[in-house]
Design a protein around this motif. Structure first.
Motif, PDB file in Angstrom:
ATOM      1  N   GLY A  51       0.976  -1.320  -0.106  1.00 53.12           N
ATOM      2  CA  GLY A  51      -0.050   0.040  -0.020  1.00 53.12           C
ATOM      3  C   GLY A  51       0.907   1.138   0.004  1.00 53.12           C
ATOM      4  O   GLY A  51       2.048   1.291  -0.159  1.00 53.12           O
ATOM      5  N   LYS A  52       0.201   2.282   0.308  1.00 55.39           N
ATOM      6  CA  LYS A  52       0.866   3.657   0.245  1.00 55.39           C
ATOM      7  C   LYS A  52       0.270   4.322   1.580  1.00 55.39           C
ATOM      8  O   LYS A  52      -0.686   4.073   1.982  1.00 55.39           O
ATOM      9  CB  LYS A  52       0.436   4.502  -0.888  1.00 55.39           C
ATOM     10  CG  LYS A  52       0.759   3.946  -2.132  1.00 55.39           C
ATOM     11  CD  LYS A  52       0.272   4.760  -3.379  1.00 55.39           C
ATOM     12  CE  LYS A  52       1.089   4.274  -4.688  1.00 55.39           C
ATOM     13  NZ  LYS A  52       0.741   5.188  -5.821  1.00 55.39           N
ATOM     14  N   VAL A  53       1.251   5.156   2.079  1.00 50.77           N
ATOM     15  CA  VAL A  53       0.791   5.991   3.362  1.00 50.77           C
ATOM     16  C   VAL A  53      -0.151   6.865   3.037  1.00 50.77           C
ATOM     17  O   VAL A  53      -0.202   7.621   1.803  1.00 50.77           O
ATOM     18  CB  VAL A  53       2.067   6.687   4.041  1.00 50.77           C
ATOM     19  CG1 VAL A  53       3.170   5.558   4.709  1.00 50.77           C
ATOM     20  CG2 VAL A  53       2.807   7.535   3.216  1.00 50.77           C
ATOM     21  N   GLN A  54      -0.954   7.421   3.988  1.00 51.64           N
ATOM     22  CA  GLN A  54      -2.096   8.403   4.044  1.00 51.64           C
ATOM     23  C   GLN A  54      -1.572   9.870   3.977  1.00 51.64           C
ATOM     24  O   GLN A  54      -0.546  10.000   4.783  1.00 51.64           O
ATOM     25  CB  GLN A  54      -3.255   7.972   4.963  1.00 51.64           C
ATOM     26  CG  GLN A  54      -4.195   8.996   4.811  1.00 51.64           C
ATOM     27  CD  GLN A  54      -5.407   8.682   5.581  1.00 51.64           C
ATOM     28  OE1 GLN A  54      -5.607   7.422   6.218  1.00 51.64           O
ATOM     29  NE2 GLN A  54      -5.880   9.607   6.090  1.00 51.64           N
ATOM     30  N   THR A  78      -1.015   5.128   9.036  1.00 45.67           N
ATOM     31  CA  THR A  78      -2.009   4.451   8.624  1.00 45.67           C
ATOM     32  C   THR A  78      -1.672   4.309   7.056  1.00 45.67           C
ATOM     33  O   THR A  78      -0.829   4.966   6.152  1.00 45.67           O
ATOM     34  CB  THR A  78      -3.173   5.622   8.390  1.00 45.67           C
ATOM     35  OG1 THR A  78      -3.482   6.206   9.803  1.00 45.67           O
ATOM     36  CG2 THR A  78      -4.466   5.064   7.719  1.00 45.67           C
ATOM     37  N   LEU A  79      -1.942   2.897   6.508  1.00 47.07           N
ATOM     38  CA  LEU A  79      -1.691   2.493   5.088  1.00 47.07           C
ATOM     39  C   LEU A  79      -2.861   2.235   4.456  1.00 47.07           C
ATOM     40  O   LEU A  79      -3.835   1.775   4.833  1.00 47.07           O
ATOM     41  CB  LEU A  79      -0.912   1.108   5.128  1.00 47.07           C
ATOM     42  CG  LEU A  79      -0.210   0.711   3.995  1.00 47.07           C
ATOM     43  CD1 LEU A  79       1.052   1.407   3.858  1.00 47.07           C
ATOM     44  CD2 LEU A  79       0.256  -0.765   4.209  1.00 47.07           C
ATOM     45  N   ASP A  81      -4.339   0.271   1.546  1.00 45.58           N
ATOM     46  CA  ASP A  81      -3.948  -0.903   0.572  1.00 45.58           C
ATOM     47  C   ASP A  81      -4.567  -0.750  -0.756  1.00 45.58           C
ATOM     48  O   ASP A  81      -5.081   0.268  -1.031  1.00 45.58           O
ATOM     49  CB  ASP A  81      -4.402  -2.310   1.310  1.00 45.58           C
ATOM     50  CG  ASP A  81      -5.885  -2.351   1.412  1.00 45.58           C
ATOM     51  OD1 ASP A  81      -6.804  -1.459   0.703  1.00 45.58           O
ATOM     52  OD2 ASP A  81      -6.282  -3.407   1.853  1.00 45.58           O
ATOM     53  N   GLN A 104       5.694   3.361  -2.146  1.00 43.83           N
ATOM     54  CA  GLN A 104       5.007   2.372  -1.970  1.00 43.83           C
ATOM     55  C   GLN A 104       5.805   1.433  -0.872  1.00 43.83           C
ATOM     56  O   GLN A 104       6.982   1.471  -0.625  1.00 43.83           O
ATOM     57  CB  GLN A 104       5.034   1.440  -3.099  1.00 43.83           C
ATOM     58  CG  GLN A 104       3.934   0.133  -3.153  1.00 43.83           C
ATOM     59  CD  GLN A 104       4.071  -0.417  -4.609  1.00 43.83           C
ATOM     60  OE1 GLN A 104       5.011  -0.752  -5.144  1.00 43.83           O
ATOM     61  NE2 GLN A 104       2.832  -1.056  -4.881  1.00 43.83           N
ATOM     62  N   ILE A 105       4.679   0.808   0.023  1.00 45.61           N
ATOM     63  CA  ILE A 105       5.384   0.211   1.221  1.00 45.61           C
ATOM     64  C   ILE A 105       4.647  -1.269   1.288  1.00 45.61           C
ATOM     65  O   ILE A 105       3.488  -1.304   0.909  1.00 45.61           O
ATOM     66  CB  ILE A 105       4.713   0.777   2.549  1.00 45.61           C
ATOM     67  CG1 ILE A 105       5.447   2.319   2.537  1.00 45.61           C
ATOM     68  CG2 ILE A 105       5.337   0.011   3.665  1.00 45.61           C
ATOM     69  CD1 ILE A 105       5.301   3.196   3.581  1.00 45.61           C
ATOM     70  N   CYS A 118       2.704  -5.050  12.503  1.00 45.66           N
ATOM     71  CA  CYS A 118       3.730  -5.277  11.423  1.00 45.66           C
ATOM     72  C   CYS A 118       5.198  -5.775  12.109  1.00 45.66           C
ATOM     73  O   CYS A 118       5.607  -4.920  13.127  1.00 45.66           O
ATOM     74  CB  CYS A 118       4.022  -3.908  10.804  1.00 45.66           C
ATOM     75  SG  CYS A 118       5.251  -3.650   9.613  1.00 45.66           S
ATOM     76  N   ILE A 121       9.213  -3.947   7.540  1.00 43.94           N
ATOM     77  CA  ILE A 121       8.498  -3.041   6.375  1.00 43.94           C
ATOM     78  C   ILE A 121       9.640  -2.900   5.428  1.00 43.94           C
ATOM     79  O   ILE A 121      10.876  -3.036   5.500  1.00 43.94           O
ATOM     80  CB  ILE A 121       8.605  -1.638   7.114  1.00 43.94           C
ATOM     81  CG1 ILE A 121       7.608  -1.356   8.324  1.00 43.94           C
ATOM     82  CG2 ILE A 121       8.192  -0.609   6.102  1.00 43.94           C
ATOM     83  CD1 ILE A 121       7.443  -0.132   8.982  1.00 43.94           C
TER      84      ILE A 121
END
Length: 146
Positions: A51-54, A78-79, A81, A104-105, A118, A121
């Protein structure tokens, strides 16, 4: 049959056994919805969520909590997805370097109550050496020593 053939067959059989046993422990790429469903079914497998961070309109990360003066081994963010579901993620280690730069994470862990716990990472950041290429860095949570 020669001894060398028998030893070769034994080595191949052992290799197949090792591969088969590790395949059952391999983690799975999924979403937060699937991770929550797996947790409800009692499946505690380690999973990967991409996902990506908010971020807000100015491109700053929102909902990120890290205060090393209080607890240097507690990082929350917050991620979002691939299904656009936002989920709180807790990482029990310091905030990874270049976290803000990541495009991207990939997080590895499992759902725990209202958050995703988690353990590792993987950050995909723009490479500072080549335009358009992504550079991946891995960060793992420290485990408590008994």
């Amino acid at each position: 049959m020669k001894i060398s053939h028998i030893i070769g067959i034994i080595i191949i059989a052992v290799a197949i056994g090792v591969i088969a046993s590790t395949a059952g422990d391999a983690s799975v790429y999924t979403t937060f919805t699937k991770a929550e469903q797996m947790k409800k079914e009692g499946d505690d497998k380690m999973i990967h969520v991409v996902g990506k961070v908010q971020k807000d309109a100015q491109g700053r990360i929102t909902d990120m909590l890290y205060n090393p003066a209080i607890d240097p081994n507690h990082f929350e963010f917050t991620l979002i997805d691939n299904e656009n579901r936002a989920q709180k993620v807790v990482f029990n280690s310091p905030k990874p370097q270049d976290f803000e730069r990541s495009e991207q994470i990939v997080i590895i862990g499992a759902m725990q109550g209202d958050h995703f716990q988690c353990n590792k990472i993987l950050l995909k950041c723009p490479s500072k050496y080549q335009d358009g290429k992504l550079e991946t860095t891995e960060h793992e949570a420290k485990t408590a020593q008994l």
